[in-house]
Design a protein around this motif. Structure first.
Motif, PDB file in Angstrom:
ATOM      1  N   ARG A  54       0.840  -1.205   0.000  1.00 11.96           N
ATOM      2  CA  ARG A  54       0.000   0.000   0.000  1.00 11.96           C
ATOM      3  C   ARG A  54       0.870   1.248   0.000  1.00 11.96           C
ATOM      4  NH1 ARG A  54      -5.193   0.889   3.851  1.00 11.96           N
ATOM      5  NH2 ARG A  54      -5.692  -1.107   2.922  1.00 11.96           N
ATOM      6  N   THR A  60      -3.806   1.771  -2.269  1.00  9.87           N
ATOM      7  CA  THR A  60      -4.451   0.458  -2.376  1.00  9.87           C
ATOM      8  C   THR A  60      -3.353  -0.581  -2.599  1.00  9.87           C
ATOM      9  OG1 THR A  60      -4.913   0.783  -4.732  1.00  9.87           O
ATOM     10  CG2 THR A  60      -6.633   1.380  -3.194  1.00  9.87           C
ATOM     11  N   GLN A  88      -4.223 -14.517  -1.218  1.00  8.45           N
ATOM     12  CA  GLN A  88      -3.773 -15.525  -2.184  1.00  8.45           C
ATOM     13  C   GLN A  88      -3.773 -14.974  -3.595  1.00  8.45           C
ATOM     14  OE1 GLN A  88      -5.046 -19.574  -2.229  1.00  8.45           O
ATOM     15  NE2 GLN A  88      -6.274 -19.156  -0.424  1.00  8.45           N
ATOM     16  N   LEU A  89      -4.811 -14.129  -3.861  1.00  2.00           N
ATOM     17  CA  LEU A  89      -4.949 -13.540  -5.191  1.00  2.00           C
ATOM     18  C   LEU A  89      -3.676 -12.781  -5.575  1.00  2.00           C
ATOM     19  CD1 LEU A  89      -7.151 -13.042  -7.424  1.00  2.00           C
ATOM     20  CD2 LEU A  89      -7.585 -10.867  -6.289  1.00  2.00           C
ATOM     21  N   TYR A  90      -3.142 -12.012  -4.620  1.00  5.85           N
ATOM     22  CA  TYR A  90      -1.957 -11.206  -4.908  1.00  5.85           C
ATOM     23  C   TYR A  90      -0.732 -12.107  -5.084  1.00  5.85           C
ATOM     24  CZ  TYR A  90      -4.755  -7.191  -3.475  1.00  5.85           C
ATOM     25  OH  TYR A  90      -5.723  -6.240  -3.370  1.00  5.85           O
ATOM     26  N   HIS A 141      -7.192 -25.703  -0.397  1.00  5.76           N
ATOM     27  CA  HIS A 141      -7.589 -26.008  -1.767  1.00  5.76           C
ATOM     28  C   HIS A 141      -7.185 -27.405  -2.217  1.00  5.76           C
ATOM     29  CE1 HIS A 141      -9.057 -22.241  -3.541  1.00  5.76           C
ATOM     30  NE2 HIS A 141      -8.589 -21.799  -2.407  1.00  5.76           N
TER      31      HIS A 141
ATOM     32  N   ARG B 213      -5.998  -7.331  12.296  1.00  8.76           N
ATOM     33  CA  ARG B 213      -6.251  -7.653  10.901  1.00  8.76           C
ATOM     34  C   ARG B 213      -7.651  -8.241  10.735  1.00  8.76           C
ATOM     35  NH1 ARG B 213      -1.040  -8.723   9.867  1.00  8.76           N
ATOM     36  NH2 ARG B 213      -1.254 -10.758  10.791  1.00  8.76           N
ATOM     37  N   ARG B 217     -10.664  -6.616   8.596  1.00  3.41           N
ATOM     38  CA  ARG B 217     -11.336  -7.353   7.522  1.00  3.41           C
ATOM     39  C   ARG B 217     -12.842  -7.287   7.691  1.00  3.41           C
ATOM     40  NH1 ARG B 217      -8.829 -10.831   3.928  1.00  3.41           N
ATOM     41  NH2 ARG B 217      -6.634 -11.033   4.426  1.00  3.41           N
ATOM     42  N   PRO B 222      -9.276  -4.873   3.005  1.00  2.00           N
ATOM     43  CA  PRO B 222      -8.436  -4.027   2.147  1.00  2.00           C
ATOM     44  C   PRO B 222      -8.557  -4.379   0.672  1.00  2.00           C
ATOM     45  CG  PRO B 222      -7.186  -4.858   4.018  1.00  2.00           C
ATOM     46  CD  PRO B 222      -8.508  -5.525   4.076  1.00  2.00           C
ATOM     47  N   VAL B 223      -8.737  -5.664   0.386  1.00  2.00           N
ATOM     48  CA  VAL B 223      -8.777  -6.063  -1.020  1.00  2.00           C
ATOM     49  C   VAL B 223      -9.994  -5.458  -1.730  1.00  2.00           C
ATOM     50  CG1 VAL B 223     -10.016  -8.231  -0.634  1.00  2.00           C
ATOM     51  CG2 VAL B 223      -8.509  -8.023  -2.581  1.00  2.00           C
ATOM     52  N   ALA B 225     -11.142  -2.359  -1.247  1.00  3.27           N
ATOM     53  CA  ALA B 225     -10.702  -1.026  -1.678  1.00  3.27           C
ATOM     54  C   ALA B 225      -9.723  -1.155  -2.847  1.00  3.27           C
ATOM     55  CB  ALA B 225     -10.053  -0.284  -0.520  1.00  3.27           C
ATOM     56  N   ASP B 226      -8.879  -2.167  -2.790  1.00  2.00           N
ATOM     57  CA  ASP B 226      -7.863  -2.348  -3.837  1.00  2.00           C
ATOM     58  C   ASP B 226      -8.494  -2.711  -5.172  1.00  2.00           C
ATOM     59  OD1 ASP B 226      -6.147  -2.060  -1.777  1.00  2.00           O
ATOM     60  OD2 ASP B 226      -5.260  -4.059  -1.885  1.00  2.00           O
ATOM     61  N   ARG B 227      -9.399  -3.679  -5.144  1.00  2.00           N
ATOM     62  CA  ARG B 227      -9.818  -4.316  -6.388  1.00  2.00           C
ATOM     63  C   ARG B 227     -11.294  -4.184  -6.725  1.00  2.00           C
ATOM     64  NH1 ARG B 227      -5.777  -7.786  -8.159  1.00  2.00           N
ATOM     65  NH2 ARG B 227      -3.857  -6.681  -7.673  1.00  2.00           N
ATOM     66  N   GLY B 231     -13.103  -8.126  -7.810  1.00  2.00           N
ATOM     67  CA  GLY B 231     -11.786  -8.612  -7.388  1.00  2.00           C
ATOM     68  C   GLY B 231     -11.833  -9.167  -5.973  1.00  2.00           C
ATOM     69  N   ARG B 234     -13.342 -12.531  -5.978  1.00  2.00           N
ATOM     70  CA  ARG B 234     -12.363 -13.516  -6.475  1.00  2.00           C
ATOM     71  C   ARG B 234     -11.357 -13.878  -5.385  1.00  2.00           C
ATOM     72  NH1 ARG B 234     -13.130 -14.154 -11.898  1.00  2.00           N
ATOM     73  NH2 ARG B 234     -14.183 -12.377 -12.852  1.00  2.00           N
ATOM     74  N   ALA B 235     -10.895 -12.866  -4.648  1.00  2.00           N
ATOM     75  CA  ALA B 235      -9.932 -13.107  -3.561  1.00  2.00           C
ATOM     76  C   ALA B 235     -10.568 -13.963  -2.472  1.00  2.00           C
ATOM     77  CB  ALA B 235      -9.443 -11.780  -2.989  1.00  2.00           C
ATOM     78  N   ALA B 237     -13.032 -16.059  -2.846  1.00  2.00           N
ATOM     79  CA  ALA B 237     -13.249 -17.416  -3.354  1.00  2.00           C
ATOM     80  C   ALA B 237     -12.006 -18.281  -3.156  1.00  2.00           C
ATOM     81  CB  ALA B 237     -13.630 -17.353  -4.828  1.00  2.00           C
ATOM     82  N   LEU B 238     -10.833 -17.653  -3.265  1.00  2.00           N
ATOM     83  CA  LEU B 238      -9.585 -18.418  -3.132  1.00  2.00           C
ATOM     84  C   LEU B 238      -9.356 -18.902  -1.705  1.00  2.00           C
ATOM     85  CD1 LEU B 238      -7.121 -16.298  -5.286  1.00  2.00           C
ATOM     86  CD2 LEU B 238      -8.065 -18.539  -5.812  1.00  2.00           C
ATOM     87  N   ASP B 239     -10.003 -18.245  -0.747  1.00  2.00           N
ATOM     88  CA  ASP B 239      -9.745 -18.586   0.654  1.00  2.00           C
ATOM     89  C   ASP B 239     -10.694 -19.649   1.188  1.00  2.00           C
ATOM     90  OD1 ASP B 239      -7.624 -16.891   0.944  1.00  2.00           O
ATOM     91  OD2 ASP B 239      -8.849 -15.176   1.534  1.00  2.00           O
ATOM     92  N   ARG B 351     -11.204   2.631 -11.180  1.00  2.00           N
ATOM     93  CA  ARG B 351      -9.973   3.273 -10.726  1.00  2.00           C
ATOM     94  C   ARG B 351      -8.789   2.499 -11.298  1.00  2.00           C
ATOM     95  NH1 ARG B 351      -9.384   4.637  -4.489  1.00  2.00           N
ATOM     96  NH2 ARG B 351     -10.191   2.559  -4.348  1.00  2.00           N
ATOM     97  N   THR B 352      -7.789   3.203 -11.812  1.00  2.00           N
ATOM     98  CA  THR B 352      -6.625   2.491 -12.374  1.00  2.00           C
ATOM     99  C   THR B 352      -5.391   2.769 -11.560  1.00  2.00           C
ATOM    100  OG1 THR B 352      -6.393   4.343 -13.895  1.00  2.00           O
ATOM    101  CG2 THR B 352      -7.389   2.358 -14.761  1.00  2.00           C
TER     102      THR B 352
END
Lengths: 215, 352
Positions: A54, A60, A88-90, A141, B213, B217, B222-223, B225-227, B231, B234-235, B237-239, B351-352
């Motif tokens: 960040r 971000t 994990q995504l990152y 997973h 943390r 959450r 945070p993800v 705001a990031d994505r 996104g 998706r993050a 789903a991975l967990d 946002r990019t």
């Protein structure tokens, strides 16, 4: 060894620099934003970049983006990404830029100074180190992928430790088995994952990569 | 826009006035012509009065309706009705007068009837709210309910956060401070226990960090705001222990409050999938069409979920209601379970 640090909080930037210098790692530059990081990497050509996720301007994930861009400009450029939280995504995105010379850790891990400095050296040397939290997440997973499903529970455990960047001896210590037993597990993993008989280090990275692509 | 409308109305008015003037001139012309014919024919029984009467009716009706429609919005129909009633009453009176006012005053009956209808109309207008008023009243009711719901949810959230911080990070920091205080005292006396205390203090700070943390959450991952929503899903789903496929696309950025509400709704749905459904896999589809954000979560589990049983789902549904969002759940016994949520919102550029 020379490192560049990118971290926008001065307190943490100075702390990181102090730890590295105390362990004979030269801090070539310590910057606070992605633009300055790109410039410092260009100018200093360090052995490793240690980057906070960040950073300004949007606070971000520009650190992650900057790390991936740096590796696109200079393939294999060792990057250790630090963050207050891990996804994990990152980890996956980071590894898509190549699995060698990549580290992704919670900032908390810096407090285990010895291990942190080890990690810095390992990543600078082309190793792959992922935070235990990421690895634990990925363990949930298991079984999604056919090759992964062939591994025994013990083997998956060993593979998890490998993803955390631990050496065979360290894994043996963690699992309370002999180094020889760990060797056997690792060979079995390589075989089950159809990894080529190549330099051991490279195969470790490939195994970890295979492990990460389990979905 | 409003100005254009006003201009157009003014133009219509001018046109209408011109037409009316033309009509009036023609009527007067015809009236005079009849008068001349009557005079030439010997000026006996004064029949042109009937012609004038006939010519006046359309003019009077036009003026009356026009006047009525110029009344403020919401009263136009009644005003036009009133004006027409007046014209009709005048016509009846005129007929009676033109006929020589010889018979009994019969127009009283139809005029009375017209009056009753007019009064009835006025009463109905007054007593019954218009459709618009009814819609507004319904809306106020919904807003009152959802606002209370939102405040309840928010208050409960704050309470939970306070408790988590108090029992977690705060308690750990207290123990760190105590350990460090003790360490200060031991500095000279007992270096051996000092090492232990410092290690303990460090481990406590690490646990405090992990606690913080988790709390963060829960407030805003945070993800997200990031994505953005897609996104972050998706993050997420991975967990999860159950494989989750994420499909669809949102062509922009969902407003932050909606994003957060939708994200936590998906969290709750997927948590239910993992905990209760026994599903082997799940799927989340996101989309945006016609100003509406839609998210669907489906799983191949045992079904039988309900909003009443899962109070968690009910809570997140209340968060969506604040944004006029809806949530529907179909979960027949034997599955599959599908939760669909729809929230009207506007997207901003990504946002990019």
């Amino acid at each position: 060894m020379r490192a560049v640090i990118a971290e926008d909080l001065a307190l943490l930037r100075d702390g990181l620099a102090r730890i590295l210098r105390a362990h004979d790692i030269d801090v070539a530059a310590a910057v606070g934003d992605p633009v300055a990081l790109a410039a410092a990497l260009e100018e200093q050509q360090p052995d490793i970049a240690i980057v906070d996720v960040r950073m300004p301007p949007t606070f971000t994930n520009e650190g992650l983006v900057a790390a991936i861009e740096a590796r696109a400009r200079r393939p294999g450029m060792p990057v250790l990404v630090l963050s207050q939280y891990v996804e994990q995504l990152y980890a996956r995105e980071l590894l898509l830029s190549g699995a060698e010379g990549v580290g992704y850790l919670l900032k908390d891990r810096v407090s285990e100074v010895g291990m942190f400095v080890d990690t810095v050296r390992k990543v600078a040397g082309g190793g792959t180190v992922l935070d235990p939290d990421v690895v634990t997440g990925m363990l949930t997973h298991h079984g999604r992928n056919q090759a992964m499903a062939r591994l025994t529970r013990r083997e998956r455990e060993v593979l998890g430790f490998m993803a955390e960047g631990r050496s065979n001896a360290a894994i043996a210590g963690k699992m309370v088995v002999t180094a020889k037993a760990v060797d056997k597990h690792i060979n079995s993993i390589f075989m089950k994952l159809d990894l080529p008989l190549d330099a051991d280090d490279n195969r470790r990275v490939l195994a970890v990569l295979r492990y990460l692509q389990t979905d | 826009m409003a100005r254009e409308d006003a201009d157009r109305a003014a133009l219509r008015d001018v046109n209408w006035r011109m037409i009316l003037r033309l009509e009036a001139s023609i009527s007067v012309g015809i009236g005079l012509l009849m008068l001349i014919i009557w005079a030439l024919a010997g000026a006996r029984h004064f029949w042109p009065a009937w012609v004038w009467f006939g010519l006046a009716i359309p003019l009077a009706l036009q003026v009356a309706i026009r006047r009525g429609l110029r009344a403020p919005k919401g009263h136009r129909l009644l005003a036009a009705h009133g004006a027409i009633t007046c014209v009709l009453a005048s016509i009846l009176l005129a007929i009676w007068l033109l006929a020589g006012a010889r018979h009994a005053f019969w127009p009283v009956w139809p005029i009375l009837g017209l009056g009753v209808v007019l009064v009835g109309h006025a009463w109905v207008r007054h007593a019954l709210p218009t459709a618009r008023e009814q819609a507004l009243a319904d809306r106020v009711e919904v807003l009152t309910r959802t606002r209370r719901g939102a405040l309840d949810v928010q208050a409960a959230e704050l309470q939970r956060i306070e408790r988590d911080l108090h029992d977690g990070a705060q308690a750990r920091l207290v123990s760190v401070a105590m350990n460090l205080g003790l360490a200060e005292e031991l500095l000279s006396k007992d270096p051996q226990s000092l090492t232990e205390l410092l290690a303990e203090a460090r481990s406590s700070t690490l646990t405090a960090l992990a606690d913080l943390r988790t709390v963060m959450r829960g407030i805003q991952p945070p993800v997200l705001a990031d994505r953005g929503l897609e996104g972050a899903i998706r993050a997420l789903a991975l967990d999860l222990a159950v494989p989750v496929t994420v499909g669809g696309e949102i062509p922009g950025r969902v407003p932050v409050p909606v994003e957060s509400a939708a994200y936590f709704t998906v969290c709750e749905c997927l948590a239910n999938v993992v905990k209760h459904s026994g599903a082997l896999q799940a799927r989340v589809d996101v989309g945006y069409r016609g100003g509406v954000l839609s998210v669907a979560v489906r799983d191949d589990g045992v079904g039988g979920a309900s909003l009443a049983a899962g109070s968690g789902l009910r809570g997140v549904a209340r968060r969506l209601e604040v944004f006029d969002g809806t949530m529907t759940l179909t979960s027949p016994a034997g599955g599959p379970t599908v939760v669909t949520m729809e929230v009207p919102c506007e997207l901003s550029s990504p946002r990019t």
